[in-house]
Scaffold this motif. Structure first.
Motif, PDB file in Angstrom:
ATOM      1  N   GLN A  41       3.154  23.480  36.704  1.00  0.00           N
ATOM      2  CA  GLN A  41       1.768  23.951  36.849  1.00  0.00           C
ATOM      3  C   GLN A  41       0.811  23.216  35.904  1.00  0.00           C
ATOM      4  O   GLN A  41       0.081  23.831  35.127  1.00  0.00           O
ATOM      5  CB  GLN A  41       1.701  25.456  36.619  1.00  0.00           C
ATOM      6  CG  GLN A  41       2.695  26.214  37.476  1.00  0.00           C
ATOM      7  CD  GLN A  41       2.217  27.592  37.882  1.00  0.00           C
ATOM      8  OE1 GLN A  41       1.402  28.182  37.203  1.00  0.00           O
ATOM      9  NE2 GLN A  41       2.696  28.100  38.986  1.00  0.00           N
ATOM     10  N   TYR A 119      -5.701  23.402  43.297  1.00  0.00           N
ATOM     11  CA  TYR A 119      -5.167  24.468  42.436  1.00  0.00           C
ATOM     12  C   TYR A 119      -5.589  24.344  40.969  1.00  0.00           C
ATOM     13  O   TYR A 119      -5.193  25.154  40.139  1.00  0.00           O
ATOM     14  CB  TYR A 119      -3.637  24.470  42.505  1.00  0.00           C
ATOM     15  CG  TYR A 119      -3.109  24.666  43.909  1.00  0.00           C
ATOM     16  CD1 TYR A 119      -3.088  25.926  44.498  1.00  0.00           C
ATOM     17  CD2 TYR A 119      -2.644  23.587  44.656  1.00  0.00           C
ATOM     18  CE1 TYR A 119      -2.617  26.111  45.781  1.00  0.00           C
ATOM     19  CE2 TYR A 119      -2.169  23.760  45.941  1.00  0.00           C
ATOM     20  CZ  TYR A 119      -2.161  25.024  46.501  1.00  0.00           C
ATOM     21  OH  TYR A 119      -1.696  25.202  47.784  1.00  0.00           O
TER      22      TYR A 119
ATOM     23  N   ILE B 437      -0.781  28.067  41.102  1.00  0.00           N
ATOM     24  CA  ILE B 437      -0.185  27.888  42.427  1.00  0.00           C
ATOM     25  C   ILE B 437       0.864  28.979  42.661  1.00  0.00           C
ATOM     26  O   ILE B 437       1.678  29.261  41.777  1.00  0.00           O
ATOM     27  CB  ILE B 437       0.409  26.462  42.574  1.00  0.00           C
ATOM     28  CG1 ILE B 437       0.961  26.241  43.974  1.00  0.00           C
ATOM     29  CG2 ILE B 437       1.459  26.148  41.528  1.00  0.00           C
ATOM     30  CD1 ILE B 437       1.209  24.773  44.302  1.00  0.00           C
ATOM     31  N   HIS B 441       3.018  28.697  48.131  1.00  0.00           N
ATOM     32  CA  HIS B 441       2.373  27.384  48.268  1.00  0.00           C
ATOM     33  C   HIS B 441       3.273  26.292  47.698  1.00  0.00           C
ATOM     34  O   HIS B 441       3.330  25.187  48.235  1.00  0.00           O
ATOM     35  CB  HIS B 441       1.022  27.389  47.548  1.00  0.00           C
ATOM     36  CG  HIS B 441      -0.044  28.088  48.332  1.00  0.00           C
ATOM     37  ND1 HIS B 441      -1.374  27.862  48.156  1.00  0.00           N
ATOM     38  CD2 HIS B 441       0.045  29.022  49.303  1.00  0.00           C
ATOM     39  CE1 HIS B 441      -2.073  28.622  48.985  1.00  0.00           C
ATOM     40  NE2 HIS B 441      -1.222  29.341  49.686  1.00  0.00           N
TER      41      HIS B 441
END
Lengths: 244, 471
Positions: A41, A119, B437, B441
């Motif tokens: 992430q 994102y 996220i 996804h």
């Protein structure tokens, strides 16, 4: 040169080579992207670039192995050598065709930026510098592959020798040879020179700046000048053959 | 024979061209590497310019006249942090040739630290730590705080701050925290000040004298017990001679500080309210932290232009007396929004409303100055006083990168001590942000990118190969 370029570029996609190259590159790049960026992430692509460049060691030889070796084996090089085309035109045509395939692969991975942008908030300038480094390094590897392909008529030898040289350039900085410590006395200067040469050739160190988002003109010149040098060597090899 | 001669000549020409090209390539690269050691040949595209020096550092480097050797201690292995430190240090050497960097491999030379035992703080020593030395004095720069966990780089900030000690007139400046009144230790504030090369000291105001230097600064952080009359007298004299005092109150301490508050009211026109400000509209969800609004003062000017907000925890408010003593000026630095209300500790604990609670704008931080002319010295001194209603504003919240509290603290120090007294380089944001996220996804992209697209490309290649084979 344009005719050579068109012929070579189309040849990549008339045979499975171009597709195998793109599939292998995209598979590995996506694997890195998914696990480094999406799984962790983060919008930081530094580790992605460091890892994706490793795949070049294996896929660039596939791309360049047939450029001259196949022509030599099938004797079609006689046609090229007697054609009213400059040798530099032949070499550059083949070089730019391979570079275009590489460019397609690299540009395709820019799709990842859109994913990141959906994102998070990636810093585009940093990422584009990373891509520039990747592209410059790829073109340098292609020039090595072209040169080695011009030396042999065996595609396997061309691919393996390209892989070996790129592998050496990539990992030489990690091997920490320290020839200067091994060679004492009269040969100390040789050790120092070898250390300098290995450090000079070590690609990994040159590529790091790009992954950090820094455009340093030293590695840019390094990649461009060595690419030009290998293209020149290739021209000399082909020219020698024509002359003979 | 003629053909052989021609072949020989061609081979010679070809060899000369190849060798010449190799030599020229190596030479040009070597020249560029050498040039890069002296001048920066790079452009930093990172968001916060993490690999380039700020103008403040460049200005300081322009003033350095002594040869300064920077020793970087490593264990011979490469790491991301070592590489970053090396990169930033190279900018210093490019900017001023008097600065040289030497890497010391502690595995090869374990005794290298021996000469610097008196300056190295062993509890803060980590690989990548630096010693700056001009042969006469040395400074230790710990690498422990170079990269913070919340993604900030302090490399330039720490190095530049310590380099300032090698420039005449920019020597290490002390900031003193008082003790003896149950003060809370402001660990985060101390870390920030030490990173900026301020020397943090403590002062027991009961037994010790206040500093004589008018550029000194005293911080009283969340006192629980009142000052004695004698201490108030010393404090007043200190301010009369141009001293600088910052008092941060803890609104949750029930006990009033009668003498101190009375002194603030009578001598400075500042009244501390027995309340806790609640700014519900500006409060961050799930916390007692609320964002504050800016007053009109030079402390806040550099912050008000930025993107970050200043935050406070529960806070007292202050009134500015209608009749200020002569030669005193008081300005609002930080305040609540006009929709804020007030409560008190007891009401907050019981969950009830405070009787006669007001609604409106509350002053949360004030900055005051007082001019004092000393006839015998024929000089006018300006004492500076800052009061803040929340000690958390300049402690716990100081290190939170999302807020500009650290900037307000350092601006306050600069305002009090004079901006020329210190060097302030802010932390820089490390590259890379976070992604939000979902698992769903993630797996969607996994399948598309790793399975579907590469297989599609391979299938295309296979189809083309089969078509050509069976054509």
């Amino acid at each position: 040169m344009k005719a050579i370029f068109r012929r070579e570029f189309k040849a990549y996609f008339r045979s499975p080579i171009g597709f195998i190259f793109l599939a292998a590159f995209f598979f590995y790049a996506s694997l890195m992207f998914v696990f480094i960026n999406l799984n962790s992430q983060t919008t930081l692509m530094k580790y992605f670039f460091s890892n994706i460049s490793l795949i070049f060691i294996f896929v660039i030889p596939i791309l360049t192995m047939r450029t001259f070796a196949e022509e030599k084996k099938s004797k079609t090089d006689q046609l090229l050598l007697t054609a009213p085309v400059k040798i530099s035109g032949i070499v550059l045509g083949k070089f730019f065709a391979a570079v275009c395939v590489l460019l397609i692969a690299v540009v395709a991975t820019m799709f990842y930026i859109l994913v990141l942008n959906s994102y998070g908030e990636p810093v585009f300038s940093e990422i584009f510098i990373g891509y520039l480094g990747l592209f410059l390094m790829g073109t340098f590897f292609i020039s090595i592959g072209l040169f080695l392909s011009s030396l042999t008529q065996s595609q396997v030898i061309a691919a393996v020798s390209t892989l070996a040289i790129i592998f050496f350039l990539w990992f030489s900085s990690s091997l920490n040879f320290q020839f200067s410590n091994m060679m004492d006395g009269a040969f100390h200067w040789l050790g120092v020179t070898l250390d300098w040469l290995i450090e000079f050739l070590a690609i990994n160190n040159r590529f790091t700046d790009f992954t950090l988002g820094v455009l340093n003109f030293v590695p840019v010149f390094y990649f461009v000048s060595l690419t030009a040098l290998f293209l020149l060597l290739t021209v000399r090899v082909i020219e020698k053959r024509r002359w003979k | 024979m003629k053909k052989n001669k021609k072949a020989f000549r061609y081979s010679m020409n070809s060899s000369v061209i190849i060798v010449g090209a190799i030599i020229i390539t190596l030479l040009l690269n070597a020249i560029l590497v050498t040039l890069n050691d002296r001048f920066s040949l790079e452009i930093d595209f990172t968001e916060d310019g993490i690999y380039e020096l700020t103008d403040t550092s460049k200005e300081l480097l322009g003033k350095i006249e002594d040869d300064i050797k920077v020793l970087m201690f490593t264990d011979g292995t490469e790491s991301e942090q070592i590489s970053m430190i090396r990169n930033v240090l190279s900018k210093y050497t490019q900017q001023n040739s008097k600065i040289t960097v030497e890497e010391v491999d502690l595995v090869k030379d374990p005794s290298a630290l021996a000469g610097y035992q008196d300056i190295i703080e062993t509890d803060k020593f980590t690989l990548g730590s630096l010693v700056l030395s001009n042969g006469v004095k040395s400074e230790f720069v710990s690498s422990a705080n170079f990269i913070t966990t919340d993604g900030q780089s302090n490399i330039e900030r720490s190095v530049t701050s310590k380099l300032a000690n090698f420039v005449d007139g920019m020597s290490l400046s002390a900031i003193t925290f008082t003790t003896g009144h149950g003060e809370t230790k402001a660990s985060s504030a101390e870390t920030v000040l030490e990173t900026d090369a301020y020397q943090v000291e403590s002062l027991d105001t009961l037994t010790q004298d206040f500093p004589a230097d008018k550029n000194s600064m005293i911080i009283v952080n969340a006192p629980q017990n009142d000052f004695s009359a004698e201490e108030i007298e010393k404090l007043d004299q200190y301010l009369d001679r141009g001293g600088n005092v910052m008092i941060n109150f803890d609104p949750q301490i029930m006990q009033r500080l009668e003498r101190l508050e009375s002194y603030l009211e009578s001598d400075w026109g500042i009244i501390r309210n027995n309340n806790i400000v609640l700014d519900q509209n500006r409060m961050l969800s799930g916390s007692q932290i609320s964002l504050v609004e800016f007053g009109d003062h030079e402390i806040i000017d550099p912050v008000s232009d930025g993107q970050k907000e200043v935050a406070t925890a529960l806070s007292n408010s202050f009134e500015i007396s209608g009749e200020l003593p002569s030669s005193v000026t008081v300005d609002v630095v930080l305040k609540s929004s006009p929709e804020a209300t007030e409560t008190d500790v007891a009401s907050l604990a019981s969950g009830s409303s405070k009787a006669d609670a007001k609604t409106g704008e509350f002053n949360l931080m004030l900055a005051a100055t007082r001019e004092n002319y000393l006839m015998q010295e024929n000089e006018t001194y300006t004492g500076r006083l800052v009061v803040c209603g929340s000690e958390a504003m300049f402690d716990a919240l100081t290190l939170e990168a999302r807020f500009a509290n650290e900037d307000v603290l350092l601006n306050t120090v600069n305002w009090m001590k004079g901006s020329d007294s210190g060097i302030t380089v802010r932390s820089k944001l490390m590259p890379g942000g976070s992604l939000t996220i979902t698992q769903g996804h993630f797996w969607t992209w996994f399948v598309i990118l790793i399975v579907i697209i590469p297989l599609g490309l391979l299938a295309s290649g296979l189809v083309i190969w089969l078509r050509r084979r069976y054509k």
